[in-house]
Design a protein around this motif. Structure first.
Motif, PDB file in Angstrom:
ATOM      1  N   PRO A  58       7.146  -3.256  -6.427  1.00 56.02           N
ATOM      2  CA  PRO A  58       7.751  -3.403  -7.758  1.00 56.02           C
ATOM      3  C   PRO A  58       9.041  -4.214  -7.762  1.00 56.02           C
ATOM      4  O   PRO A  58       9.451  -4.708  -8.814  1.00 56.02           O
ATOM      5  N   ASP A  59       9.711  -4.354  -6.623  1.00 53.40           N
ATOM      6  CA  ASP A  59      10.933  -5.154  -6.570  1.00 53.40           C
ATOM      7  C   ASP A  59      11.055  -5.772  -5.174  1.00 53.40           C
ATOM      8  O   ASP A  59      10.277  -5.485  -4.267  1.00 53.40           O
ATOM      9  N   LEU A  60      12.079  -6.619  -5.014  1.00 45.76           N
ATOM     10  CA  LEU A  60      12.205  -7.362  -3.770  1.00 45.76           C
ATOM     11  C   LEU A  60      12.602  -6.484  -2.589  1.00 45.76           C
ATOM     12  O   LEU A  60      12.239  -6.785  -1.438  1.00 45.76           O
ATOM     13  N   VAL A  61      13.338  -5.411  -2.840  1.00 44.47           N
ATOM     14  CA  VAL A  61      13.711  -4.512  -1.743  1.00 44.47           C
ATOM     15  C   VAL A  61      12.472  -3.839  -1.174  1.00 44.47           C
ATOM     16  O   VAL A  61      12.290  -3.761   0.050  1.00 44.47           O
ATOM     17  N   VAL A  62      11.603  -3.348  -2.048  1.00 44.58           N
ATOM     18  CA  VAL A  62      10.361  -2.727  -1.592  1.00 44.58           C
ATOM     19  C   VAL A  62       9.489  -3.760  -0.869  1.00 44.58           C
ATOM     20  O   VAL A  62       8.843  -3.448   0.140  1.00 44.58           O
ATOM     21  N   LEU A  63       9.495  -4.975  -1.361  1.00 45.58           N
ATOM     22  CA  LEU A  63       8.736  -6.041  -0.714  1.00 45.58           C
ATOM     23  C   LEU A  63       9.269  -6.295   0.700  1.00 45.58           C
ATOM     24  O   LEU A  63       8.495  -6.404   1.664  1.00 45.58           O
ATOM     25  N   ALA A  64      10.584  -6.401   0.834  1.00 38.14           N
ATOM     26  CA  ALA A  64      11.174  -6.627   2.153  1.00 38.14           C
ATOM     27  C   ALA A  64      10.869  -5.475   3.095  1.00 38.14           C
ATOM     28  O   ALA A  64      10.578  -5.686   4.286  1.00 38.14           O
ATOM     29  N   ASP A  65      10.905  -4.245   2.582  1.00 32.49           N
ATOM     30  CA  ASP A  65      10.577  -3.091   3.428  1.00 32.49           C
ATOM     31  C   ASP A  65       9.118  -3.132   3.880  1.00 32.49           C
ATOM     32  O   ASP A  65       8.798  -2.758   5.006  1.00 32.49           O
ATOM     33  N   GLY A  66       8.222  -3.586   3.002  1.00 31.47           N
ATOM     34  CA  GLY A  66       6.819  -3.721   3.384  1.00 31.47           C
ATOM     35  C   GLY A  66       6.628  -4.762   4.474  1.00 31.47           C
ATOM     36  O   GLY A  66       5.841  -4.569   5.408  1.00 31.47           O
ATOM     37  N   LEU A  67       7.352  -5.864   4.367  1.00 28.55           N
ATOM     38  CA  LEU A  67       7.289  -6.874   5.415  1.00 28.55           C
ATOM     39  C   LEU A  67       7.817  -6.326   6.737  1.00 28.55           C
ATOM     40  O   LEU A  67       7.255  -6.594   7.805  1.00 28.55           O
ATOM     41  N   GLU A  68       8.882  -5.544   6.645  1.00 24.53           N
ATOM     42  CA  GLU A  68       9.466  -4.928   7.843  1.00 24.53           C
ATOM     43  C   GLU A  68       8.453  -4.021   8.538  1.00 24.53           C
ATOM     44  O   GLU A  68       8.302  -4.053   9.768  1.00 24.53           O
ATOM     45  N   ARG A  69       7.747  -3.205   7.769  1.00 26.83           N
ATOM     46  CA  ARG A  69       6.766  -2.286   8.361  1.00 26.83           C
ATOM     47  C   ARG A  69       5.640  -3.055   9.053  1.00 26.83           C
ATOM     48  O   ARG A  69       5.195  -2.685  10.150  1.00 26.83           O
ATOM     49  N   SER A  70       5.166  -4.112   8.409  1.00 30.02           N
ATOM     50  CA  SER A  70       4.080  -4.896   9.023  1.00 30.02           C
ATOM     51  C   SER A  70       4.531  -5.529  10.335  1.00 30.02           C
ATOM     52  O   SER A  70       3.790  -5.525  11.327  1.00 30.02           O
TER      53      SER A  70
END
Length: 363
Positions: free
Chosen positions: A197-209
């Protein structure tokens, strides 16, 4: 692959023939010393290394014919000296042909490797669409070395329910590990950008991958590996741009006139891959992005390009005198040319650049 003779300046094709003329004239003036023989041998080898097989054979025939004519003129045909001279000339001619075959085989092998690398480049880092909604897009990738097509720089653009989202990133390190990290990062971005829903959540998803992928690597590689990244979101129907900096150089805003300014983050975050430190990500920053403006995203291959005095390139100072620009393609062309002018030679790092221009729905 084009014939090698077409890849060199015209004087290269003439050089072996000039050596032949010089060698034969020298031998004619000094028939007993054979001072011109090294020039004839140099002509044969030079033709074999730089020209086509046809040109190499022509040089060889000219060499042998010239020596036979000189031997007939000075009466050395049939003598020991004449046989030795002819043998030396034939040996140089065969050497030139052999060099030509080895270089040609290497060139074909290099062409096959390059074609595979180009296919991998297009698969890992495909060109973004030229236009997405009200945004006009252009991107380019320039390797530090001409023959190296794939590196650790990456960009991606994705249309999502939250607007168009853009990623530009730089993987620390080189080689296959960097290419693998780029592949994982881009795949995760295409997947996560649709549901975050936002860029912070997106960055966290990239971090997990990235963390999952690095679990199979050695501890040393995990500790040293990280990715600087910049995420940008263009909300639909709004003249705005939201940015989240993960340790990456800030983007540059080019206005409608010859003005360029850098969007530095008030609170730059840590690069991706350093989530184990437990530092919270900063909030995205929102700025005006009116129609007609261009946002330029670069990797440090641009900002750390040095001139002969060791000074870093500054897109603000470099691009401002060159504007205004009609669109993102002109911005990229001007930037690449200006960086090349600034460095005056090979760069030390790869360079990825992506430009996005805001247009009206009919612009």
């Amino acid at each position: 692959m084009a014939p090698r003779s077409a890849q060199w300046p015209p004087y290269v094709r003439v050089a072996p023939w000039l050596l032949i003329v010089g060698g034969l004239v020298w031998n004619a003036l000094e028939p007993t010393a054979y001072w011109g023989d090294p020039l004839l041998a140099a002509a044969a080898v030079l033709a074999g290394a730089l020209l086509t097989l046809r040109d190499t054979v022509a040089v060889a025939v000219a060499n042998v014919t010239g020596i036979l004519l000189l031997s007939a003129q000075d009466g050395s045909i049939g003598t020991r000296a004449g046989y030795l001279e002819l043998f030396n000339t034939l040996f140089a001619a065969l050497l030139g042909v052999g060099v030509n075959r080895v270089v040609s085989r290497h060139g074909r092998r290099l062409a096959r490797v390059r074609s595979v690398a180009e296919a991998a480049q297009r698969a890992v880092l495909p060109a973004p669409p030229g236009r997405v909604g009200e945004l006009e897009v252009a991107a380019c990738y320039r390797a530090a070395q001409d023959e190296a097509l794939i590196g650790g720089d990456a960009y991606a653009l994705q249309a999502t329910p939250y607007g168009v989202r853009v990623l530009i990133a730089d993987v620390r390190g080189k080689g296959l590990h960097a290419v693998g990290a780029v592949s994982v990062l881009l795949g995760a971005f295409r997947e996560e950008s649709h549901r975050a829903p936002d860029l912070v959540v997106l960055a966290d998803g990239l971090e997990r991958s990235l963390t999952r992928e690095s679990a199979q690597l050695s501890e040393e590689v995990r500790l040293e590996g990280f990715i600087t990244a910049l995420l940008v979101e263009f909300p639909p129907g709004e003249a705005l741009a939201r940015t989240l900096d993960c340790g990456h150089p800030g983007p540059y805003l080019l206005g409608g006139g010859p003005t360029v300014c850098r969007w530095d983050a008030a609170d730059p975050g840590l690069p991706l891959g350093m989530g184990a430190l437990g530092v919270a990500r900063p909030e995205p920053e929102t700025r005006a992005f009116p129609p007609g403006c261009t946002l330029l995203l670069v990797t440090d291959g641009v900002t750390e390009a040095r001139n002969s005095a060791g000074e870093f390139y500054d897109p603000v100072l470099g691009l401002a005198p060159l504007g205004p620009f009609a669109g993102p393609g002109e911005v990229l062309d001007a930037l690449v040319a200006d960086v090349a002018r600034w460095t005056g030679g090979p760069r030390d790092d790869d360079m990825a650049v992506l430009a996005v221009t805001s247009r009206t729905a009919t612009g």
